[in-house]
Design a protein around this motif. Structure first.
Motif: not given
Lengths: 273, 273, 273
Positions: A242, B231, B234-235, B255
């Motif tokens: 990631h 993003a 996900l981050a 991300a």
């Protein structure tokens, strides 16, 4: 015995005056601190000469140049020159606009920097006096490869000889020449191109390297180019799931902060060409 | 078949000219690299037109605008417009000062950008020609919520119709309209407001998206707004103990760097309103 | 009962106007968000007064000052003063050039900030009206140590009394005085000097602290200085193998983002001198 440029910088902790673009300036400051040098940024004509006089070296980076900072670059540059300070010119985007090309040529002519560091398209622009760089990256057509290495080395050597600068042309393979000798550096990772400002960082490190007054300037420049590439290699090896270019950016500066002279010596891939 | 905007940008690697604020400029450059585009920052009137001509799109962000950069915004904007390049206007802080409100309105009028992206308070300011934005964040009173969604969508659709721009109003719920259709995007995390410049980053990504010449610009803008929110999601999921907004900043760009077209398609929450 | 400055800032979420250098501006914005305040950067004379009027406090940082931003500092400063807003002056590099020394003195005289925060060399320059700071770091000869603490405290107390400001002199030991009382803060880590802008960050945090209208300004400044040092301590304890100054930078802001009032109270090392 050879002293590593890392030890040399950490021992002398040179103060480096940077007139540099606002895109990557924070990384430039932190990479100078990482290597053991000390940054000072100042770009107004009213203080450019006075600030540079305090310092041991000057890095002029023309990214985001403007009507106010161009005179500062020339004032600081000429004063640093008069004081015998090493000066690095990073002609960011030379070829992308007349303003950039002409400013870079004027600095080259009037300031006579110790080092010019750029990508191959920027340096080709300076060599012919005009150009058509696509943005701030090198054109694919210009890229230095194993196939055209001899020709590229001849070009870099010739450019260095004509200008009286050490030319440091960085890319997949870096070429560094003082007009006589020429070295190829095969360190670095292609992913470094996904982090804005690794070139700007190297330019500032070169100013720090020369400001630390090494016995052999050409070796110092070559070794510092290798150091930047090695930081990219070590940082890449430390990437986790990631992680993307933002983490890579952090890890590159971290790698410089943690790098030992031994690591530099062990990983450097420098050959004469 | 629909091509993801991610693939479209990565395939075309558009060069994007940014005249943007110095607060978030490094993140703007790195987020463009993360998505697969290429940034160039240049803000002096002497090179604004020439630089924009090299590029495929332009992002004008008025945060930290000044007497020197405003003419550059207009010169670059008009030239990009004449060349048919897509232009994104980010009216940062419109309503917070007359200078910002009037500059944003002048750009809107004279440059006619393809997209205006701002928070709801900024866009309301542009709609009425004056405003009283509290700083650079949206007023709580203006916030788009599930309760006022129909009314907000009507406003955004009307603004887009009147200005001829795609309006992208971002917040807890994003609204994107070309004056006819209107989409709501329900991606993102409230913690993104703790990282300076996620809006600036989105504006630059929108310029990259349109510069990649998608078949359907409205979809491209909507999809890119979703991408930014995803993003953030996900981050957020990747945050570890002791991580704060600085790590979050890094993880958001990471991300985007790692995001696949499949991830975007799987997570996007886009509905017609 | 004493309310922690952390809770005070988070409860009031003050909007802070920053006229600050472009080297560390992104960290300044993110650290204000980390503590719970809200940043707005604006440095053009045409909007300086209007922007500052929207805010609850002002931070003037003269790093990378220039001919356009100096008038903005004075305009914003005088207007903020007239409105009763707390103002923090960070005289970055005072002593390194006449421009910096004279600008800092002019702001001190005409704006009369609530707080001046600098390193000992910068404050000594302001005290005598000229100086020879080596770059932006304190001279080793000036450093506040356990040995010269009483003398340094007398100097800081005197400077505060003469100028009518709270003086916050930061270094290995911080000294904070309003001209009557003087506190020493023994938090922080020497490695913070390897991260550009931790001083700039503290100055902005001080503006946020005072903008949150604490009952006791001197305590608020002292506590905020401790907070910055504690962030450096906590961040240092969280460093992992291969982390360098770039990771440290991230972790310091993260530590401020995650810091609780209890952590601040537990770790603060504040004594009267």
């Amino acid at each position: 015995m050879h002293t590593s440029i890392i030890d040399q910088i950490r021992r002398t902790t040179p103060l480096v005056h940077c007139i540099t673009n606002y895109v990557t300036v924070n990384d430039v400051a932190n990479v100078l601190l990482a290597i053991g040098a000390r940054p000072i940024m100042a770009d107004d004509p009213a203080e450019a000469e006075e600030i540079t006089a305090l310092c041991a070296g000057l890095c002029i980076n023309i990214g985001t140049l403007n009507a106010r900072t161009i005179p500062s670059m020339l004032l600081a540059g000429k004063h640093a020159r008069a004081l015998g300070h090493p000066i690095v010119l990073d002609p960011v985007g030379a070829g992308a606009s007349k303003l950039r090309t002409e400013t870079a040529l004027q600095i080259l002519d009037e300031v006579r920097p110790a080092v010019v560091r750029g990508n191959i398209s920027e340096i080709r622009t300076l060599a012919v006096g005009s150009g058509s760089t696509q943005g701030v990256d090198a054109s694919a057509a210009d890229a230095v490869t194993e196939e055209n290495l001899a020709e590229a080395a001849a070009f870099v050597r010739g450019f260095a000889a004509r200008t009286g600068c050490i030319a440091a042309v960085t890319g997949a393979i870096d070429l560094v020449s003082d007009g006589t000798d020429c070295y190829a550096v095969r360190n670095g990772r292609p992913e470094m191109g996904q982090v804005t400002g690794t070139g700007c960082q190297l330019s500032a490190l070169l100013a720090a390297a020369l400001a630390s007054a090494p016995v052999a300037p050409l070796s110092a420049v070559t070794e510092t180019a290798a150091l930047m590439g090695i930081a990219g290699e070590l940082a890449r090896a430390r990437m986790e799931e990631h992680d993307g270019n933002a983490s890579y950016r952090t890890r590159i500066i971290d790698a410089i902060c943690c790098m030992t002279a031994q690591e530099l010596a062990d990983h450097a891939k420098i050959t004469s060409v």
